[in-house]
Enzyme design. Structure first.
Site, PDB file in Angstrom:
ATOM      1  N   LYS B 166       0.849  -1.186   0.000  1.00 18.97           N
ATOM      2  CA  LYS B 166       0.000   0.000   0.000  1.00 18.97           C
ATOM      3  C   LYS B 166       0.887   1.239   0.000  1.00 18.97           C
ATOM      4  O   LYS B 166       1.998   1.153   0.471  1.00 18.97           O
ATOM      5  CB  LYS B 166      -0.942  -0.040   1.192  1.00 18.97           C
ATOM      6  N   HIS B 258      -7.940  -0.155   4.947  1.00 19.69           N
ATOM      7  CA  HIS B 258      -8.220  -1.006   6.103  1.00 19.69           C
ATOM      8  C   HIS B 258      -9.681  -0.958   6.536  1.00 19.69           C
ATOM      9  O   HIS B 258     -10.329  -1.987   6.712  1.00 19.69           O
ATOM     10  CB  HIS B 258      -7.345  -0.600   7.287  1.00 19.69           C
TER      11      HIS B 258
END
Lengths: 375, 507
Positions: B166, B258
Site C-alpha cells: 500500500k 483497512h
C-alpha cells in the site's frame, strides 16, 4: 499419606467436593478482583489422568498446571493404589483451585481421586459425576496400559481422546498392537512419542517438495535411523524409530519382507520391499547421544536412486541438542544444507500440542498398522 | 502450471503446507519495510520450518552494496525487530546463505538481476518460480514493473507473482493507471495487493465467527442490528512519516483500505466457499452497494479532524502542525468519521459509523455490532435501568477477542437487571503467539492463495467511494475540525452520531 499441601483438602463426598470447588472459585474471583483483575472460569476440556504411582501423578499434575493457561480444564487425577490386598475398597477425594501467578489468571480445578484396594469395577463411577458436562474428555494414561483390563476399558469408553506415551512402554513392540485394538472403542488414540516425531516428519517431507528431488522418493533403497540409548546401553527403546519407519512405510506403500531381527548392539537390521518390488535395507541403530532421552531419534539417512542419479537426504541432530542439519546430497554434491531449530520437547509441549488437536490422527493409525505388520 | 508429482509424505493435519521452491525478489531491499517487517517475517517462517527446502531471497535497491553488507544489515534488523528474540544464530547462518543482493541503480542493471536470478534458480532448482515484492515508495512501482517486463525477469517456466504494497494509487484514476501498467507484465491472478489488516488473525476470525457458527448469521441483518461501529484508533502521532503522511491523510492512509475492508467483511453475504474468488466476489458486492457520499453531503455525513497539542499517557505531545516536516498551515486530516449505508436487502437503513484517528487516547481497533433493544418491555423501569442493548464486539488489536453483553438478573431479592459481559480472549483461550500478519501474507503469496489480498475491482470500488468525499473536502464543504491530542476526536464527530440518538463506544 496424601500430601494435602499439594493435592488440597479432603472432601467426604462428590457433593461436598463440588461445594468446596464452588467456594474456592468464588474466593479466587474475589481475590483477583481485589487486585483489579478479572478471573475467567474458562473450561475447554476434562482431563482425566490415570496413574498408579504418586510420583507419576504429581508429575502429571504439574504438567497439567503448566498447561492450564493454554487449555483450561478440570483435571481429575486418578491414583490407583493396588498394594493393599484385603483393604476395603475406598475412594479418597481432594480438590483445589491452583492460583496462577501469571499475568493472565485463569481458573482451573484439580481433583485427586485416590482409589484403593479392588477398584477395577468402581473407578468409572467415581469419574463420571466429576466430569464437567458437554466438554470433551481426554484420558491420559501414564505408564504402560494393561491388556484386557476392566478399569482401562471403562475409562476409555468415557473418553474422546486416549493419550499414551509409547516411549514409556517396557515392550513397545508388544504393547503398541494392544493399543491399536483399543480403537474399537471409537476413541481417538494419540501417542506423545508420535508427537515427538512431528518435526522430523516435516523436515523429511520438505526434501520431496522440491520438484527435482521428488522422483527420488519412489527410488529409496536404504534407510538408516539412529536413536539414543543410555550410557550403559542396556535399555533399548526403539519405539520412536519404529514409528518413523512405520510412517514412511505406510505413506510410500512399502511391504514387510522379513520380521524385525535384532542385529549387533541392540540394533535392528532387516529388509522391506517397495511397491515395485525393489528391496530396501533398513537399519535402526542405537547410539549414545548426550542430552537426548533414551529412544529419541537422533538422525536419519535416506539413500535413493532415480535413473542414473543417486541422492542422499540426511537429517542429523546437532550436538547442541537444539538444532538439526538437513542436507540434500545429489550425485555426491551437497545441494542444500539448512540448520533448523529442533528443540527437545518436554511433556508439557507435547501434551499441549495433543490437546490442540481434537480428533484422531489417521496418519498415526496407519503408521501403527504398518509397524504391526512387521512385528 | 507444470504438473508436479504429489508428495505422499505431506499428508496429515499436523504438517503445515510449505510452498514450492521459489526465488523471492525484494525491491526496496534497503528500506524500512524490508528491515522491520519482511525479513523478520521470513526469518520467523524459517524458524517454524515453513519455508521450502529450496529457497532464495534476492534483495534489490538503488544503493550499491555487497551481498555480505546486505546480510549484515538484515541480521541486525532481524535481531531488533523479530517477534522471537534473541536471534537464533545457527538458523540465521544457513538462512543467510540463501540471501543475495543486486543493485539496480539504472535500467541496465536489471540485466544483472536477470542473470543472478537465472543462476540462483538453477542452483536451487526453483523451476522458475518467482515472487516479486515491491517494498519501495509508490513512485517506483511503475518503473520496476516495466523493468521486470522489459528485462525478462519472469522465469521461463514455473509461476511469477507480484506483491504490491500500500498505497495502491492516490485516487481512482491513479489506481487504474497502476493496474494497467501491472497488467502489461502480470495477469490479475498473479497480482497480490497487500492490505496487512487482512493478514491479522482476528480479521480472518470475522469470517470464522460469522460463517462457522449458525447462531450469528440469522440475526446479522437490519431487523436485529441497530447499527455498526468500526474504530481504528492510534495513540501514535505520525512519527517519522511526516513527508508521506502530510500528502495523504487519514482517509487515504486508513479508511480507503483497512476500514473499508473491515466494513466489507462485516457486511458481506456468505460466500459459497472459502477461496479467493468467492470471498472477494462477495466483498466487492458490498463495496459496490456502499452508498456514495456526494461532495454536497460531506457536511452531514463526514467529519475531518486534525490533532492539536495535548497529552498521551501523561506525556505532553505537540500538535500535528508542529510536527517536524509538517507545514504550519497543513489542511491534512488526522481523524476521519463517516456515517455510511449499505444499500442492499440485508442492511437497508442500518448505519455503519466508522472512525479512525491519530493521537487518540489509546490504540484500539474494533468492530461493534449493536443490536436493537428488546421489542417489548416486561420488566419495570426501575428493574431494567441497568440494561443496555446487546452488543457484540470484535476486538482486532490489541487484546484480540470477542465479547457479548447481555442483561442478567442481579442476585438479590426482587428484580434488578444489569448488563454483563461474556468475554472470549484469544490470548487466554489459545495462549500461542499469533503469527505476524506479514508471515501469513508472504506465505500465502508463495502458495498462490490470494484470499487475503485485495483484488483490482475492490481497490477501485474503495477509491470510487473515497474520491467524492475528498473532492467535497477539497471544495471546502466540510471544515477541518481540531481536537486535542489524547481525546476521542473532535466534537463534530460526537454530534455526527448524536444526531441519530446514538453515541460512540469507548473502546
Amino acid at each position: 499419606m496424601i500430601d494435602e499441601a499439594f493435592w488440597g483438602a479432603q472432601a467426604t463426598s462428590i457433593d461436598a467436593l463440588e461445594r468446596e470447588l464452588a467456594r474456592l472459585r468464588r474466593a479466587a474471583v474475589a481475590h483477583a478482583r481485589e487486585r483489579g483483575q478479572t478471573l475467567a472460569r474458562a473450561s475447554v476440556l476434562n482431563l482425566v489422568v490415570y496413574s498408579e504411582r504418586e510420583v507419576h501423578a504429581r508429575r502429571a499434575a504439574r504438567a497439567v498446571a503448566d498447561l492450564a493457561l493454554r487449555h483450561p480444564s478440570r483435571a481429575i487425577v486418578l491414583l490407583g493404589d493396588r498394594d493393599r490386598d484385603g483393604v476395603v475398597a475406598s475412594v479418597q477425594l481432594h480438590c483445589h483451585v491452583p492460583q496462577s501467578d501469571g499475568a493472565k489468571p485463569v481458573l482451573y480445578e484439580q481433583i485427586l481421586a485416590r482409589v484403593r484396594g479392588d477398584f477395577d469395577e468402581r473407578v468409572a463411577s467415581v469419574v463420571i459425576p466429576l466430569l464437567v458436562p458437554d466438554l470433551p474428555v481426554f484420558l491420559w494414561w501414564t505408564g504402560t496400559p494393561p491388556s484386557d483390563a476392566r478399569h482401562l476399558d471403562d475409562l476409555v469408553t468415557l473418553a474422546d481422546r486416549f493419550i499414551i506415551d509409547s516411549a514409556d512402554f517396557a515392550r513397545a513392540d508388544r504393547t503398541l498392537p494392544e493399543i491399536a485394538r483399543l480403537a474399537r472403542h471409537r476413541v481417538a488414540i494419540t501417542d506423545l512419542n508420535w508427537a515427538r516425531l512431528t518435526h522430523w516428519r516435516e523436515l523429511i517431507a520438505q526434501f520431496f517438495d522440491v520438484p527435482a528431488w521428488r522422483p527420488f522418493l519412489d527410488g529409496i533403497g536404504g534407510i538408516r535411523v539412529g536413536f539414543a540409548v543410555d550410557m550403559d546401553g542396556r535399555d533399548i527403546h526403539p519405539s520412536q524409530a519404529l514409528l518413523l519407519l512405520g510412517w514412511l512405510a505406510s505413506r510410500l506403500g512399502w511391504r514387510p519382507v522379513e520380521a524385525l531381527a535384532p542385529s549387533e548392539a541392540g540394533g535392528l537390521l532387516f529388509r522391506m520391499s517397495r511397491g515395485d518390488g525393489a528391496p530396501i535395507m533398513v537399519r535402526l541403530r542405537p547410539r549414545f547421544e548426550r542430552g537426548l532421552d533414551a529412544g529419541d531419534v537422533s538422525g536419519i539417512r535416506v539413500q535413493a536412486t532415480h535413473g542414473r542419479d543417486t541422492a542422499e537426504f540426511v537429517i542429523k541432530r546437532a550436538p547442541d541438542e537444539r538444532h538439526a542439519t538437513a542436507t540434500a546430497i545429489i550425485g555426491g554434491v551437497v545441494r542444500s544444507e539448512r540448520v533448523m531449530p529442533l528443540p527437545a520437547l518436554g511433556i508439557r509441549e507435547l501434551l499441549g500440542e495433543e490437546l490442540a488437536i481434537a480428533r484422531n490422527d489417521h496418519v498415526y493409525e496407519v503408521a501403527l498398522a504398518a509397524l504391526m505388520a512387521l512385528a | 502450471m507444470t504438473v508436479t508429482l504429489q508428495n505422499p509424505l505431506r499428508e496429515g493435519l499436523r504438517l503445515a503446507r510449505t510452498p514450492e521452491p521459489a526465488c523471492l525478489v525484494i525491491f526496496g531491499a534497503s528500506g524500512d519495510l524490508t528491515a522491520r517487517k519482511l525479513m523478520p517475517a521470513l526469518y520467523n517462517l524459517a524458524l517454524q520450518h515453513l519455508l521450502p527446502a529450496s529457497f532464495a531471497v534476492i534483495g534489490s535497491a538503488r544503493r550499491r552494496m555487497t551481498a555480505d553488507a546486505f546480510r549484515t544489515e538484515l541480521h541486525d534488523a532481524v535481531a531488533e525487530y523479530s517477534r522471537t528474540r534473541p536471534i537464533n544464530e545457527e538458523v540465521w547462518a544457513t538462512f543467510a546463505r540463501s540471501i543475495d543482493y543486486v543493485a539496480t541503480p539504472d535500467d541496465r542493471s536489471y540485466d544483472d538481476l536477470r542473470q543472478v536470478l537465472a543462476r540462483t534458480d538453477a542452483e536451487i532448482g526453483a523451476n522458475g518460480n518467482r515472487l516479486f515484492y515491491l517494498a519501495t515508495p509508490p513512485a517506483a512501482y511503475e518503473p520496476i514493473i516495466r523493468a521486470i517486463g522489459a528485462h525478462g525477469l519472469r522465469g521461463e517456466s514455473g509461476w511469477s507473482r507480484v506483491v504490491v504494497e500500500k498505497p495502491y494509487g492516490y485516487d481512482l484514476q491513479s489506481a487504474m493507471q497502476l493496474t494497467s501498467v501491472v497488467q502489461e507484465v502480470f495477469r490479475e491472478d498473479e497480482v497480490f495487493r497487500i492490505d496487512h489488516y487482512l493478514g491479522k488473525e482476528t480479521v480472518q476470525n470475522i469470517l470464522v465467527l460469522r460463517f462457522a457458527n449458525s447462531i450469528f448469521e440469522p440475526i446479522w441483518t437490519r431487523q436485529y442490528v441497530d447499527h455498526v461501529q468500526i474504530t481504528a484508533a492510534e495513540s501514535l502521532g505520525i512519527e517519522e512519516r511526516a513527508g508521506y503522511y502530510d500528502s495523504v491523510g487519514a482517509m487515504r492512509d486508513i479508511v480507503q483500505n483497512h476500514l473499508l475492508q473491515l466494513l466489507a467483511l462485516v457486511g458481506m453475504e456468505p460466500p459459497a466457499a472459502f477461496d479467493d474468488r468467492s470471498v472477494r466476489d462477495e466483498k466487492v458486492k458490498v463495496l459496490r452497494a456502499l452508498r456514495q457520499i456526494a461532495p454536497d453531503d460531506v457536511g452531514s455525513l463526514t467529519v475531518r479532524g486534525q490533532y492539536g497539542p495535548g497529552f498521551i499517557e501523561g506525556e505532553r505531545v505537540v500538535g500535528y502542525r508542529e510536527e517536524h516536516g509538517v507545514a504550519p498551515d497543513s489542511q491534512t486530516e488526522t481523524y476521519v468519521a463517516l456515517k455510511c449505508f449499505i444499500d442492499n436487502w440485508r442492511w437497508e437503513g442500518t448505519p455503519f459509523y466508522i472512525r479512525t484517528g491519530k493521537r487518540l487516547p489509546k490504540r484500539s481497533t474494533e468492530i461493534a455490532i449493536r443490536f436493537r433493544v428488546a421489542p417489548h418491555r416486561i420488566f419495570t423501569r426501575e428493574a431494567s435501568e441497568g440494561v443496555d442493548a446487546n452488543e457484540l464486539v470484535i476486538r482486532i488489536q490489541p487484546d484480540e477477542g470477542i465479547s457479548l453483553t447481555f442483561g442478567a438478573k442481579v442476585p438479590v431479592q426482587g428484580l434488578r437487571i444489569r448488563s454483563v459481559n461474556m468475554d472470549f480472549g484469544y490470548g487466554e483461550s489459545f495462549m500461542v503467539d499469533a503469527p505476524d500478519s506479514y508471515e501469513t501474507l508472504i506465505l500465502d503469496a508463495l502458495r498462490g492463495d490470494a484470499t487475503l489480498f485485495t483484488r483490482r475491482d475492490e481497490v477501485e470500488q474503495q477509491w470510487a467511494f473515497v474520491d467524492p468525499i475528498l473532492a467535497g473536502w477539497h471544495a471546502g464543504l466540510q471544515k477541518l475540525a481540531s481536537y486535542a491530542a489524547g481525546t476521542w476526536g473532535p466534537e463534530q464527530a460526537d454530534e455526527l452520531i448524536a444526531r441519530d440518538g446514538r453515541s460512540w463506544r469507548r473502546p
